[in-house]
Design a protein around this motif. Structure first.
Motif, PDB file in Angstrom:
ATOM      1  N   SER A  72       0.842  -1.202   0.000  1.00 52.03           N
ATOM      2  CA  SER A  72       0.000   0.000   0.000  1.00 52.03           C
ATOM      3  C   SER A  72       0.875   1.248   0.000  1.00 52.03           C
ATOM      4  CB  SER A  72      -0.933   0.003   1.211  1.00 52.03           C
ATOM      5  OG  SER A  72      -1.756  -1.147   1.190  1.00 52.03           O
ATOM      6  N   SER A  84      -4.848   2.636   2.831  1.00 51.31           N
ATOM      7  CA  SER A  84      -4.425   2.595   4.240  1.00 51.31           C
ATOM      8  C   SER A  84      -3.150   1.769   4.386  1.00 51.31           C
ATOM      9  CB  SER A  84      -5.513   1.930   5.090  1.00 51.31           C
ATOM     10  OG  SER A  84      -6.730   2.585   4.852  1.00 51.31           O
ATOM     11  N   THR A  94      -3.932  -4.161   7.482  1.00 52.12           N
ATOM     12  CA  THR A  94      -4.840  -3.045   7.228  1.00 52.12           C
ATOM     13  C   THR A  94      -5.688  -3.263   5.984  1.00 52.12           C
ATOM     14  OG1 THR A  94      -2.929  -1.999   6.275  1.00 52.12           O
ATOM     15  CG2 THR A  94      -3.664  -1.213   8.418  1.00 52.12           C
ATOM     16  N   THR A  95      -5.019  -3.591   4.889  1.00 56.20           N
ATOM     17  CA  THR A  95      -5.781  -3.768   3.649  1.00 56.20           C
ATOM     18  C   THR A  95      -6.618  -5.037   3.737  1.00 56.20           C
ATOM     19  OG1 THR A  95      -3.984  -2.707   2.476  1.00 56.20           O
ATOM     20  CG2 THR A  95      -5.604  -3.890   1.150  1.00 56.20           C
ATOM     21  N   ASP A 125      -5.348  -2.530  -4.934  1.00 55.69           N
ATOM     22  CA  ASP A 125      -4.530  -2.943  -3.792  1.00 55.69           C
ATOM     23  C   ASP A 125      -5.165  -4.213  -3.228  1.00 55.69           C
ATOM     24  OD1 ASP A 125      -2.718  -3.019  -1.766  1.00 55.69           O
ATOM     25  OD2 ASP A 125      -3.502  -1.265  -0.676  1.00 55.69           O
TER      26      ASP A 125
HETATM   27 MG    MG Z   1      -1.864  -2.856   2.413  1.00 57.70          MG
END
Ligand code: MG
Ligand code: GDP
Length: 753
Positions: A72, A84, A94-95, A125
């Motif tokens: 990311s 993020s 996070t992703t 992403d």
């Molecule tokens: Mg990520």
């Protein structure tokens, strides 16, 4: 640092904020959430980012790699996105799922030579694999890889430098999945050249080992990996280079070499430009393209306006573990989008055309067909606009489907345009015929006012020409070029035919008018000449004659003179009629009918004149005059002065008998020579075969001419019936007696005086 993404309630995207608000997409759009649900707001996002109208001018990149390897972070640096990233302190995944964002650096990131990043780069992403939280969950990895491969042109593989060469590492597992999934796609999609670029970004690249060496190591590992996977029948001998191109880039450590990291990121970002294959370069060494990384052959050829629908369909297949059949998906997408585009295009078409349709329908309903101004222009514009707009958008989709739908659209527009076209022709026809008839009548009226010496044929010819030109003009201006139905030869011919029919009718009317004029002329001529003959009867000396025999030949041939006057007058009238009628192109048959009618009507005129002269009062007066003339005047025309010696009785008797012969004479129309009625039947002639019922309608029957009337010529020629004759005789005698008595008295009186 970027703020946290909007909190997603499980599978309920619509519930999160206002999804048409750009602020809702600060971090891009979550295409697939952690529950593997597809986000229906993807299309909204693409519209907000103005990607939808881009056609094929957009690009899709996906990033792959292990959890928390700075994917990311990388994307955010390359494309200015705000995916993020893990905070340094928490180190938590996070992703989640798959996020998508448009490149924000397109405008700013350009080089001195003007080259800049490609238009409309969309970056996906993808949730990192082998993450701590997901553990051994290979399912999502496989599904997301499939999804990315079905849609993306470039797959960025994010890898630490120290992972290079670790053949058993997590990255190899991921790449194995990518290869397998790619083969799976190829099974169904053998005919498309489905290539992708695997772009290896080597992170924390120190530079001790040259990139070239890392690259070779990676390529060797990948080949080994490729060899190890089982391939479907027919593809056993394929190599990874049949399906993938490779590029490599080393990025310095973000924390340790922050400036270099940023500089290199910007440099790397500029590689995301449109490019083309350079055959001189060596693909195996990762050198093959000129310009940027986006080669046309990587593009999945899904038009931007269909992308979200396509992606949703693909994901639906993937998530339900169905075989992903890209050609079928593309065909389904084409059907869906072509239908949608067709509907959109028809909205514009409706806006341009419906008002005309309503107007035309209303005019027809009111029975007042109206030629609609500007119709042709509007029809042509609406049609070409609809087809062009459809073509622009829909032709990017599956060819067969597109062509089918285009034909459907053409069918829809043309059915309506054709109806409008024919409505217009019909209105031009009806109003044209009406105008034509009005114009001819007006011109005739003007001609009559100017003394009646107008040329009817010329008026008709002129108005016919004008009328045809007008019709042709309306039709021509309403034609829609390039359609099979925009032909009006037949309609023009029909119009011309009806004009001819109306002309014929107007000519008949004109003939009638001419006939009435000639009839009036006959009436006045006969009124005068026949009147004179009757007046002459009042004089016993009319025409002069031998007084000795007591009979006057002039009285005997009274009817001969009337007949001759009649025949001559009508002959004269016939000449007038023929002259004028031929000047307006009347046919021989029409003239024949006109003359035949003229003769019959003239006979009626004569018959009426005779009847007028022979009312009882008139006749009695004439007989009395006739008698007195014979009685009171001598052979020299000198008035007699009665003397008692005169043979008053003898003179009286002779005069009375002479006058009395007039009664039977006048009672019957007979020619002296044959003592038969005049040959009225022959003179009138047979009814012309071209006479129509309308021609005969207003003609009173004539005895002896119209056999089926049951009245003989003898009867037609009988002017006074027996009863009238007797009555007249008695009354005349009384009057004569009175005159005689008076003469007697005056003779005696004269003597006594
Ligand atoms: Mg990520
Ligand atoms: P992702 O899970 O792959 O998307 O990784 P993130 O972008 O969220 O980053 C994970 C962690 O790696 C964060 O704490 C970043 O600060 C850190 N990180 C980002 N870039 C780099 C880099 O170039 N080198 C190193 N060593 N760490 C990085």
């Amino acid at each position: 640092s970027p703020t946290a993404p909007p909190i997603m309630a499980n599978g309920h995207f619509a519930a999160v904020g206002d999804q048409s608000d750009p602020a809702a997409y600060e971090h891009g759009v979550q295409v697939i959430d952690e529950n593997k649900e597809f986000n229906p707001n993807l299309s909204k996002y693409l519209s907000l980012e103005d990607v939808t109208p881009a056609g094929f001018n957009y690009h899709l990149i996906s990033v792959f790699g292990s959890q928390s390897t700075g994917k990311s972070t990388l994307l955010n640096h390359l494309f200015g996105t705000q995916f993020s990233v893990m905070s340094e302190r928490e180190r938590r995944q996070t992703t989640k799922g798959i996020w998508l964002s448009k490149n924000k650096k397109q405008a700013e990131n350009s080089e001195a030579d003007g080259s800049r990043m490609a238009d409309n780069i969309l970056v996906m992403d993808v949730e990192g694999t082998d993450g701590r939280e997901r553990g051994e969950d290979q399912d999502f990895e496989r599904k997301s890889a499939l999804f990315a491969l079905a849609t993306s042109e470039v797959l960025i593989v994010n890898i630490w430098e120290h992972q290079v060469g670790l053949y058993q590492g997590a990255n190899m597992g991921l790449l194995k999945t990518v290869f397998e999934v790619n083969l799976q796609l190829f099974l169904k999609d053998k005919h498309t050249t489905h290539r992708s670029l695997l772009f290896f970004v080597i992170r924390d690249f120190v530079g001790t080992t040259p990139l070239k060496n890392l690259q070779n190591t990676l390529l060797e590992d990948l080949s080994r990996l490729w060899a190890s996977i089982s391939k479907p029948a027919g593809l056993e001998n394929s190599t990874i280079h049949d399906y993938f191109d490779f590029q490599f880039y080393g990025l310095p450590h973000k924390a340790y070499q922050p400036d270099q990291f940023v500089a290199e990121s910007n440099k790397l970002g500029l590689r995301f430009r449109d490019g083309h294959r350079d055959p001189k370069r060596d693909a195996l060494k990762g050198e093959f393209s000129e310009g940027g990384v986006f080669l046309p052959e990587y593009h999945r050829r899904i038009p931007a306006d269909g992308f979200s629908h396509y992606a949703e369909g693909i994901w639906d297949q993937i998530v339900n573990n169905k075989d992903l059949d890209l050609p079928t998906q593309q065909e389904l997408l084409a059907q869906f989008r072509c239908d949608e585009i067709l509907r959109e295009v028809m909205i514009g078409f409706d806006e341009a055309i419906t008002a005309f349709e309503d107007k035309q329908t209303e005019a027809v309903r009111l029975g007042a067909p109206e030629v609609l101004g500007g119709l042709g222009v509007a029809m042509r514009a609406a049609r070409s606009k609809a087809l062009k707009n459809f073509e622009t958008e829909a032709s990017r989709y599956h060819k067969g489907v597109y062509q089918r739908k285009r034909a459907e659209l053409e069918g829809k527009t043309d059915t309506r345009l054709k109806a409008l076209f024919h409505g217009q022709l019909s209105a031009a026809h009806k109003s044209g015929i009406r105008d034509f008839s009005d114009s001819v009548s007006a011109a005739v009226k003007t001609g009559q006012k100017k003394g009646g010496n107008y040329d009817f044929a010329e008026i008709v010819n002129h108005e016919t020409k004008t009328s045809l030109e007008k019709f042709d003009e309306v039709a021509r201006s309403t034609v829609v070029e390039g359609t099979s139905w925009s032909d009006y030869k037949q309609e023009l011919a029909l119009y011309e035919k009806e004009l001819a029919e109306v002309s014929a009718r107007l000519r008949r009317d004109e003939m009638r008018r001419l006939a009435s004029r000639v009839e009036r002329w006959v009436q006045s001529r006969l009124g005068e000449s026949v009147g004179l003959e009757f007046n002459a009867l009042g004089s016993g000396r009319a025409g002069g004659g031998a007084p000795e025999n007591g009979e006057k030949p002039s009285e005997k041939t009274f009817w001969d003179r009337v007949w001759n006057l009649f025949v001559e007058t009508v002959l004269d009238a016939e000449r007038r009629f023929t002259d004028r009628a031929s000047s307006f192109d009347a046919s021989l048959e029409e003239v024949d009918v006109g003359l035949w009618r003229l003769r019959r009507k003239s006979w009626g005129v004569l018959r009426a004149k005779i009847e007028e002269e022979m009312t009882e009062g008139n006749l009695l007066l004439k007989l009395r005059e006739n008698f007195e003339d014979k009685f009171r005047y001598d052979e020299e025309g000198v008035p007699r002065i009665w003397r008692p010696t005169d043979d008053i009785e003898g003179i009286y008797t002779r005069a009375r008998e002479s006058t009395l012969t007039l009664i039977p004479l006048l009672s019957r129309f007979r020619l002296a020579e044959t003592s038969a009625p005049p040959p009225l039947d022959r003179w009138v002639g047979h009814t012309p075969s071209s006479a129509t019922p309308a021609d005969e309608e207003d003609l009173p029957p004539i005895g002896g001419v119209d056999e089926d009337e049951g009245k003989s010529l003898e009867e037609e020629m009988t002017i006074l019936g027996d009863a009238k004759r007797q009555d007249l005789t008695v009354r005349f005698k009384k009057a004569a007696d009175g005159v005689y008595v008076e003469a007697k008295r005056s003779a005696i009186g004269g003597m006594t005086q």
